[in-house]
Design a protein around this motif. Structure first.
Motif, PDB file in Angstrom:
ATOM      1  N   ASP A  14       1.048  -1.184  -0.499  1.00 25.19           N
ATOM      2  CA  ASP A  14      -0.570  -0.016  -0.536  1.00 25.19           C
ATOM      3  C   ASP A  14       0.689   1.855   0.101  1.00 25.19           C
ATOM      4  O   ASP A  14       0.279   2.548  -0.093  1.00 25.19           O
ATOM      5  N   ILE A  15       2.448   1.300   0.364  1.00 20.28           N
ATOM      6  CA  ILE A  15       3.200   2.331   0.296  1.00 20.28           C
ATOM      7  C   ILE A  15       3.248   2.932  -0.811  1.00 20.28           C
ATOM      8  O   ILE A  15       2.570   3.328  -2.575  1.00 20.28           O
ATOM      9  N   ASN A  16       2.941   4.478  -0.321  1.00 25.74           N
ATOM     10  CA  ASN A  16       2.652   5.550  -1.374  1.00 25.74           C
ATOM     11  C   ASN A  16       1.084   6.022  -1.255  1.00 25.74           C
ATOM     12  O   ASN A  16       0.440   6.877  -2.400  1.00 25.74           O
ATOM     13  N   LYS A  17       0.327   5.023  -0.770  1.00 24.06           N
ATOM     14  CA  LYS A  17      -1.291   5.265  -1.356  1.00 24.06           C
ATOM     15  C   LYS A  17      -1.413   6.685  -0.717  1.00 24.06           C
ATOM     16  O   LYS A  17      -1.636   6.156   0.783  1.00 24.06           O
ATOM     17  N   GLU A  18      -2.593   7.718  -0.722  1.00 18.62           N
ATOM     18  CA  GLU A  18      -3.046   8.452  -0.037  1.00 18.62           C
ATOM     19  C   GLU A  18      -4.382   7.402   0.892  1.00 18.62           C
ATOM     20  O   GLU A  18      -5.255   7.123   0.267  1.00 18.62           O
ATOM     21  N   VAL A  19      -4.800   7.423   1.883  1.00 18.30           N
ATOM     22  CA  VAL A  19      -5.408   6.920   2.659  1.00 18.30           C
ATOM     23  C   VAL A  19      -6.257   7.887   3.729  1.00 18.30           C
ATOM     24  O   VAL A  19      -6.077   8.708   3.351  1.00 18.30           O
ATOM     25  N   GLU A  20      -7.796   7.667   4.661  1.00 14.92           N
ATOM     26  CA  GLU A  20      -7.796   7.764   5.016  1.00 14.92           C
ATOM     27  C   GLU A  20      -7.954   6.819   6.345  1.00 14.92           C
ATOM     28  O   GLU A  20      -8.991   5.317   5.562  1.00 14.92           O
ATOM     29  N   LEU A  21      -8.299   6.874   7.587  1.00  9.37           N
ATOM     30  CA  LEU A  21      -8.584   5.637   8.302  1.00  9.37           C
ATOM     31  C   LEU A  21      -9.510   6.328   9.359  1.00  9.37           C
ATOM     32  O   LEU A  21      -9.150   7.783   9.900  1.00  9.37           O
ATOM     33  N   VAL A  22      -9.831   5.143  10.164  1.00  9.09           N
ATOM     34  CA  VAL A  22     -10.314   6.176  11.533  1.00  9.09           C
ATOM     35  C   VAL A  22     -10.435   4.813  12.615  1.00  9.09           C
ATOM     36  O   VAL A  22      -9.993   3.255  11.859  1.00  9.09           O
ATOM     37  N   GLY A  23     -10.580   4.927  13.725  1.00 10.45           N
ATOM     38  CA  GLY A  23     -10.712   4.406  14.621  1.00 10.45           C
ATOM     39  C   GLY A  23     -10.091   4.583  16.128  1.00 10.45           C
ATOM     40  O   GLY A  23     -10.464   6.094  16.054  1.00 10.45           O
ATOM     41  N   TRP A  24      -9.949   4.306  17.204  1.00 12.18           N
ATOM     42  CA  TRP A  24      -9.634   4.548  18.594  1.00 12.18           C
ATOM     43  C   TRP A  24      -8.327   5.049  18.652  1.00 12.18           C
ATOM     44  O   TRP A  24      -7.490   3.825  18.306  1.00 12.18           O
ATOM     45  N   VAL A  25      -7.718   5.969  19.521  1.00 10.03           N
ATOM     46  CA  VAL A  25      -6.379   5.914  19.190  1.00 10.03           C
ATOM     47  C   VAL A  25      -6.265   4.848  21.376  1.00 10.03           C
ATOM     48  O   VAL A  25      -6.612   4.571  21.716  1.00 10.03           O
ATOM     49  N   ALA A  26      -5.561   4.035  20.978  1.00  5.42           N
ATOM     50  CA  ALA A  26      -5.022   2.609  21.255  1.00  5.42           C
ATOM     51  C   ALA A  26      -3.854   3.082  22.330  1.00  5.42           C
ATOM     52  O   ALA A  26      -3.533   2.849  23.644  1.00  5.42           O
ATOM     53  N   LYS A  27      -2.684   3.901  21.710  1.00  6.18           N
ATOM     54  CA  LYS A  27      -1.558   4.274  22.553  1.00  6.18           C
ATOM     55  C   LYS A  27      -0.673   5.222  21.864  1.00  6.18           C
ATOM     56  O   LYS A  27      -0.519   5.518  20.411  1.00  6.18           O
TER      57      LYS A  27
END
Length: 579
Positions: A14-27
């Motif tokens: 997936d390198i160099n892909k522009e991504v959008e992520l969601v989630g919980w801050v785990a650390k």
RNA sequence: GGUCUUGUGGUGUAGUGGUUAACAUGUCUCCCUGUCACGGAGAAGAUCGCGGGUUCGAUCCCCGUCAAGACCGCCA
């Protein structure tokens, strides 16, 4: 749109892909002019990096905030071999806080520090832990595999009522008051037993249901008030055919969920053999420590305890535990206490040391008996023999428990081993001293073995049933039977159980009526889905595979159910609280 | 219904008839460019489950009570 990819799915490709992520801050790991955050969703975690202008924003983030991240996937400078996503990270270009979070009362990680009470009170946080999610995903996969199998085999899933009629036999019912009919109650089903049999009379031939069942009894680590059964009923199938089909289903579950190919058909053992050899109708056969009948050896014993036992039609049995002779007085007392809990009046403990017996009861054992014991039990140095003399039930319970106790103590039970077993030919009836009558061991509709039918009049306790349990690692996974389909025989059964005409009419009238209109031979079984999930996920408690379970005192620490209701509600239901 | 065990910062534990109630982790502040159980410095945070008794004095001993857990009974 919130995301373009799940956090746990990011890979080097997936390198160099522009991504959008969601989630919980785990650390969060703040290194000054560089901040790492582990972002978690249901698929796993991936590392996101904040640099330069974004650092101030990162400093505001706290654990369990829900955030929305925009960035570019880059290869890590230092990789983490322990993470599936460990080769890459996302360099943040923009980040938004969707919601904030207070400090959680428990650590959201596989190894949490909280006790179960706290976990249940904040169950939604407990279920955020990856290991809990994994267990529920695995449970869902088990259910799905079973559904697929049964669908493929031509079964139809039918839903039966949750509000039904209270029946006198079996567990205590959960009752639901009727508002419309003052003083009358529905009962929640202990199982859909009557309905599934009626579906056979209706002609569906192959039925199943993932059915919620309710029993108002005290809870245990492996017992809940409401639990789920995969309930199955078939017409025109023999006992063997039903068992072979069940094995095929469990084979598929084991293969698809655990990747293990189990041996089918399963071993079979009669109830009598299971009780004789293992002291249990659901024996754990992953280890030996079998029970030995020593009554013959002690038939002329001068030892008062043994002598009286045999006079009173009891029996003397023992188990041999290897390399146990080092146990102390204290250990022996502890084991004796445990034995008493299971009904033993005492426990004879004989250590085999220097080709002789040691222990408080050793002096009562004659030379002849010693020799017979050594030969029969094939005793080796440092063996310890535990003997119980009592009625069959007590001897079985105590020794059945002790063999499991020592197997655990000695670490003989290896994780991820699965020993399936059929226990067959259960007794049809069970005598109850208190009520001075027989009770159906399975339920009153179980078909007796045809060859045992004459005994129904002469010695009902000896009649065997076409009933079978599937056992895994000492747990009863499920059980079933062929059912009575001859109304005359059913009448006879009710008679043996001591029901009056009126009782039959009141409790089972609709059911008995149905049998007059052409009933196919039928039978089935029910599998405890929660227990299957518990064992396959390697959990110690059912509560780990039930999303929102009750605690040991039948409460939900999260919602505080059960709870008081308003006087208005009570009045509508025509109910008065008396104490 | 019964037996046994437990109850101490947010969480999990240690401990004692007289203490400044200890440790880990979490939380907060500051420092830190490659962490991933990050590290370093500091800070805040506990009527020792509740009620009564014994005692000069109880978190500690005793009784009761409430809550939690394991098991027995119960769970056809």
């Amino acid at each position: 749109m919130y995301r373009t990819i799940y956090n746990g799915e990011l890979r080097i490709s997936d390198i160099n892909k522009e991504v959008e992520l969601v989630g919980w801050v785990a650390k969060k790991r703040n290194l000054g002019s560089l901040t790492f955050i582990d972002l978690r969703d249901r698929t796993g975690i991936c590392q996101i990096v904040f640099k330069e202008n974004d650092l101030e924003f990162a400093s505001k983030l706290r654990n369990e905030y829900v955030i929305h991240v925009f960035g570019k996937v880059i290869e890590r400078e230092s990789k983490n071999k322990n993470l599936p996503t460990g080769d890459v990270e996302v360099l943040v270009s923009k980040c938004e806080v969707i919601t904030t979070s207070e400090t959680t009362p428990l650590i959201i990680a596989d190894e949490t520090d909280a006790l179960e009470d706290t976990r249940l009170k904040y169950r939604y946080l407990d279920l955020r832990r990856p290991i809990m999610q994994k267990k529920l995903f695995e449970r869902a996969k088990i259910t799905k595999t079973m559904r697929n199998f049964l669908d493929d085999e031509g079964f139809i899933e039918v839903e039966t009522p949750v509000l039904g009629k209270s029946t006198p036999e079996g567990a205590r019912d959960y009752l639901v008051p009727s508002r419309v009919h003052p003083g009358e109650f529905y009962a929640l089903p202990q199982s859909p037993q009557l309905f599934k049999q009626l579906l056979m009379i209706a002609g569906f031939e192959k039925y199943y249901q993932v059915a919620r069942c309710f029993r108002d009894e005290d809870l245990r680590a492996d017992r809940q008030l409401d639990f789920t059964q995969v309930d199955i009923e078939t017409s025109f199938m023999s006992e063997q055919e039903i068992r072979r089909m069940t094995e095929k289903m469990l084979y598929k579950v084991m293969k698809e969920v655990k990747g293990i190919e189990i041996k089918i058909p399963f071993n079979e053992m009669t109830w009598q053999e299971a009780m004789d050899r293992f002291g249990s109708d659901k024996p754990d056969v992953r280890f030996g420590y079998e029970l030995n009948d020593l009554s013959d050896i002690f038939k002329n014993s001068e030892f008062k305890v043994f002598k009286e036992c045999l006079i009173n039609n009891g029996l003397i049995k023992g188990i041999v535990i290897d390399n146990q002779a080092s146990m102390s007085r204290k250990d022996i007392d502890k084991v004796t206490e445990l034995a008493k809990k299971y009904g033993a009046k005492g426990l004879v403990v004989l250590k085999f040391i220097n080709n002789n017996f040691e222990g408080s009861a050793a002096k009562f054992i004659s030379e002849l008996e010693k020799e017979a014991l050594v030969n029969k039990l094939n005793l080796k140095e440092q063996d310890v023999l535990f003997i119980v003399s009592d009625k069959f039930n007590v001897v079985s319970d105590v020794l059945g428990f002790l063999r499991c106790y020592f197997a655990k103590e000695k670490g003989l039970i290896k994780p991820n081993t699965f020993a399936f077993l059929w226990v067959i030919d259960f007794p049809l009836l069970e005598w109850n001293d208190e009520d001075n009558r027989y009770y159906a061991k399975h339920h009153p509709f179980t078909l007796p073995k045809m060859e045992d039918l004459p005994l129904l009049d002469t010695d009902p306790g000896k009649v065997r049933a076409s009933a079978y349990d599937v056992v895994l690692n000492g747990y009863e996974l499920g059980g079933g039977s062929l059912r009575i389909y001859d109304p005359k025989l059913q009448e006879k059964m009710f008679e043996v159980l001591g029901f009056s005409e009126q009782q039959i009419k009141d409790n089972f009238g609709f059911f008995v009526d149905a049998f007059k209109y052409g009933t196919p031979p039928h039978g089935g079984l029910a599998l405890g889905l929660d227990r299957v999930a518990m064992i396959l996920t390697g959990s110690d408690s059912l509560r780990d595979v039930i999303a929102f379970p009750k605690n040991a005192s039948a409460k939900c620490p999260m919602s505080d159910a059960p709870s008081k209701v308003s006087d208005k509600q009570l009045k509508e239901l025509h109910i008065k609280i008396t104490d």
